[in-house]
Every structure is written in structure tokens, then in C-alpha cells.
Write a protein that holds these residues in place. Sequence first.
Motif, mmCIF file in Angstrom:
data_model
loop_
_atom_site.group_PDB
_atom_site.id
_atom_site.type_symbol
_atom_site.label_atom_id
_atom_site.label_comp_id
_atom_site.label_asym_id
_atom_site.label_seq_id
_atom_site.Cartn_x
_atom_site.Cartn_y
_atom_site.Cartn_z
ATOM 1 N N LEU A 65 -12.721 56.443 -8.222
ATOM 2 C CA LEU A 65 -14.107 57.263 -8.694
ATOM 3 C C LEU A 65 -15.079 57.051 -8.093
ATOM 4 C CD1 LEU A 65 -14.192 55.555 -12.897
ATOM 5 C CD2 LEU A 65 -13.883 58.137 -11.607
ATOM 6 N N LYS A 66 -15.204 56.091 -6.653
ATOM 7 C CA LYS A 66 -16.173 56.292 -5.527
ATOM 8 C C LYS A 66 -15.960 57.434 -4.922
ATOM 9 C CE LYS A 66 -16.694 51.339 -5.108
ATOM 10 N NZ LYS A 66 -16.779 49.888 -4.296
ATOM 11 N N GLY A 67 -14.575 58.198 -5.099
ATOM 12 C CA GLY A 67 -14.720 59.339 -4.733
ATOM 13 C C GLY A 67 -14.880 58.967 -2.728
ATOM 14 N N PHE A 68 -15.605 61.051 -2.240
ATOM 15 C CA PHE A 68 -15.577 60.992 -1.311
ATOM 16 C C PHE A 68 -17.109 62.060 -1.016
ATOM 17 C CE2 PHE A 68 -11.116 61.105 -2.258
ATOM 18 C CZ PHE A 68 -10.395 60.876 -1.093
ATOM 19 N N PRO A 69 -18.317 60.938 -0.990
ATOM 20 C CA PRO A 69 -19.489 61.778 -1.031
ATOM 21 C C PRO A 69 -19.369 62.960 0.529
ATOM 22 C CG PRO A 69 -19.049 59.040 -0.586
ATOM 23 C CD PRO A 69 -17.920 59.645 -0.873
ATOM 24 N N VAL A 85 -3.991 53.071 2.492
ATOM 25 C CA VAL A 85 -6.176 53.374 2.882
ATOM 26 C C VAL A 85 -6.368 53.111 2.234
ATOM 27 C CG1 VAL A 85 -4.217 54.207 5.732
ATOM 28 C CG2 VAL A 85 -5.156 55.722 3.112
ATOM 29 N N THR A 86 -7.472 52.475 2.394
ATOM 30 C CA THR A 86 -8.740 53.507 2.356
ATOM 31 C C THR A 86 -9.837 54.290 2.782
ATOM 32 O OG1 THR A 86 -9.091 51.191 1.011
ATOM 33 C CG2 THR A 86 -10.992 52.282 1.292
ATOM 34 N N GLU A 87 -9.951 54.908 1.659
ATOM 35 C CA GLU A 87 -10.745 57.092 2.970
ATOM 36 C C GLU A 87 -12.625 56.554 1.738
ATOM 37 O OE1 GLU A 87 -11.010 57.698 5.488
ATOM 38 O OE2 GLU A 87 -8.904 57.293 6.140
ATOM 39 N N GLY A 88 -13.518 57.909 2.643
ATOM 40 C CA GLY A 88 -14.252 58.090 1.064
ATOM 41 C C GLY A 88 -15.030 56.659 1.574
ATOM 42 N N ALA A 89 -15.482 56.722 0.207
ATOM 43 C CA ALA A 89 -16.763 55.441 -0.355
ATOM 44 C C ALA A 89 -15.519 54.459 -0.978
ATOM 45 C CB ALA A 89 -17.870 55.563 -1.154
ATOM 46 N N GLY A 90 -14.186 54.178 -0.271
ATOM 47 C CA GLY A 90 -13.924 53.287 -0.930
ATOM 48 C C GLY A 90 -12.154 54.069 -2.031
ATOM 49 N N VAL A 91 -12.317 54.843 -1.545
ATOM 50 C CA VAL A 91 -10.901 55.077 -2.698
ATOM 51 C C VAL A 91 -9.309 54.922 -1.960
ATOM 52 C CG1 VAL A 91 -9.599 57.393 -3.544
ATOM 53 C CG2 VAL A 91 -11.953 57.624 -3.400
ATOM 54 N N LYS A 92 -8.833 54.128 -3.291
ATOM 55 C CA LYS A 92 -7.773 53.445 -2.452
ATOM 56 C C LYS A 92 -6.540 55.096 -2.788
ATOM 57 C CE LYS A 92 -8.604 48.788 -3.634
ATOM 58 N NZ LYS A 92 -8.113 48.040 -4.078
ATOM 59 N N LEU A 93 -5.465 55.383 -1.560
ATOM 60 C CA LEU A 93 -5.276 55.799 -1.741
ATOM 61 C C LEU A 93 -3.754 55.725 -1.003
ATOM 62 C CD1 LEU A 93 -5.068 58.308 0.461
ATOM 63 C CD2 LEU A 93 -7.363 58.776 -0.076
ATOM 64 N N LYS A 94 -2.494 56.520 -0.905
ATOM 65 C CA LYS A 94 -1.615 56.255 0.050
ATOM 66 C C LYS A 94 -1.334 57.139 0.852
ATOM 67 C CE LYS A 94 0.599 52.663 -1.371
ATOM 68 N NZ LYS A 94 2.239 53.274 -2.395
#
Length: 303
Positions: free
Chosen positions: A54-58, A16-25
Motif C-alpha cells: 500500500l505504500k506504493g511507488f511515489p 526485495v523492497t522498493e518504492g516507499a516500502g513495497v515488498k516484492l519478488k
Amino acid sequence: MEKPRIIKKVFKSTQVTEGAGVKLKRAFGFSQTPLFDPFLLLDDFRSDNPTDYLKGFPWHPHRGIETITYLLDGSVQHHDSLGNKGVIHPGEVQWMTAGSGIIHEEMPFGNSKGSVAGFQLWGNLPASQKMIPPHYRNITREMIPEIHLQSGVSIRVICGKAEGVTGPVEGIATDPEYLDVTIPAGRTWNHPIQEGHTAFSYIIAGKGYFSHNTEPFSFDTEGVSYFDMETGPLMDNETLVLYRSEGDHVHVSTENSPVRFLLFSGRPLREPIAWHGPIVMNTRKELQTAFEEYNNGTFLKEH
């Protein structure tokens, strides 16, 4: 320990993609939530590619939940609306109780090789604690006891108890347990679980059997494509094993390779859930109020 837990369902984590564009499982969340009460979501953010994280979760709000971040590698910088700031380092845990509301940002950074590895679990708060003051438990690596058994099994006790050793996080309403367990090849490990508590394991390295049942096609599996022909009972990396609520212990064994996994358990709340984005309440009205307050600037409370 006389009655081992039986596997209810197996989940393969999905991207999935969350935050400002973080790719995670994502191991579980949202539609599967009723199965995992009192837990809401488990994300796996391991990556060797900085563009994944690196875009992280602002800056974003939370209310009504707890977020538990466990870091294995890299670092996570944190700031919040209470003026707190800091860095989560490898081997450390940040247990944040959002309570009535907090606004924060979480920014992951890789190690010298560009790798980051960690997990974030969301735990639900009971209705009676949804609006308590927000607070943190910052758990350093040294605070987490590590047990080494004669069998070669090692256990980091973040919360709950294992082999008579209690973890540093206590006083949580749902009586949770959070263990980081490594079992060498050719070994067996049994661990008591409170009957009726939700329990699940998430494999993060190696392979193991998470039940006495070692027959293929034995477990319902979710999160795989229709071309996936792997149906064996040997569970591997990025696989979640959810147990039935009956039984007083979990049984894990290995063959030719070791296995490392996270083991969770907790007392179900059995309360209604109204969930949208980063806020989890009990009713749609409470949810609506939370977002109205966030938009009009009254989200943060003075306690």
C-alpha cells in the motif's frame, strides 16, 4: 521447429523492497542484466497482505527505458508529469515508454480480499530512441486476444505472435514477445522463437518441465539458499527459466498438474548500459546529465 532451446540457467526470485516500502519478488535485475538483453528487470508483486504494497511507488523519474505492467488482480492507480492519470485493472497492460523522461507514481490497491497480483518488466530502449517523446500504450483486457487450443492450452498474446494471432502491442524496436500461457496436466506445448533472440519463462502457478532434459542437477540455479536441496527439473512458482540463444522453439510439458507462465523474448541490443535507479542510459556521462537535469528542474523535455 527442429531445434529446441536448451536451458542456460534457472533463477529463483528473491524478496526485495522498493518504492516507499513495497515488498516484492525480483526474478532478475541489475547484475544479471547482460544475460537478459534487451530486458532489464522483472518484478513480481503478488501479495495477500496490504502492508506489503500500500505504500506504493511515489513520484519518481524514468528515462531511457520502457516499463510494462501486467495486472492479474487488484488495481494500480497511475499519475504522471504529462497530466495522464488512470487505473490499471485485472487483465490489463500498461506499456509505458519513458523516452527522454517522465515523472510518475504508481499506487497498488488490493481487491475486496486485500490481494494484488501483477508483474512489471523493464525493457531497454536502443540508443537511437533513448530521448524520444514519452508515451503510453494502454491495453485493456478486451484488446488482448486469448487462444484456446484443442489440447487445452490457453494463450494470452500481449505482444508478438502465437498460433498465427498477433498481440495488440506492435512497433517496438526490440521485437519483443510477451505471452501468458496455461498448459493443462499431461500436455506438451511447443512455440517458435526467433533464433538469436533472448528468451525466458517465468512460472506463476503449477509445475512444468521447460526442457526435454528431465534429469536432476541438470541446470545451474541462482537465488536459492545453501540449505535448498531442490534440484529437480520440474519448475514451479516464482522460478525463471533462461534459455540459450540457439534454437528455434521452446518445449514445455506437464505431468500431474497444470502450469501457468509468462514467456518473453526479444532482440538483443548489444549496447553499453549505464544504469542507476530508475534511469538507464548508454554512458556514465548521459547518466550524470539525467540526474543533474532532474535536480535542476530541466529533466522533462518539450517535443
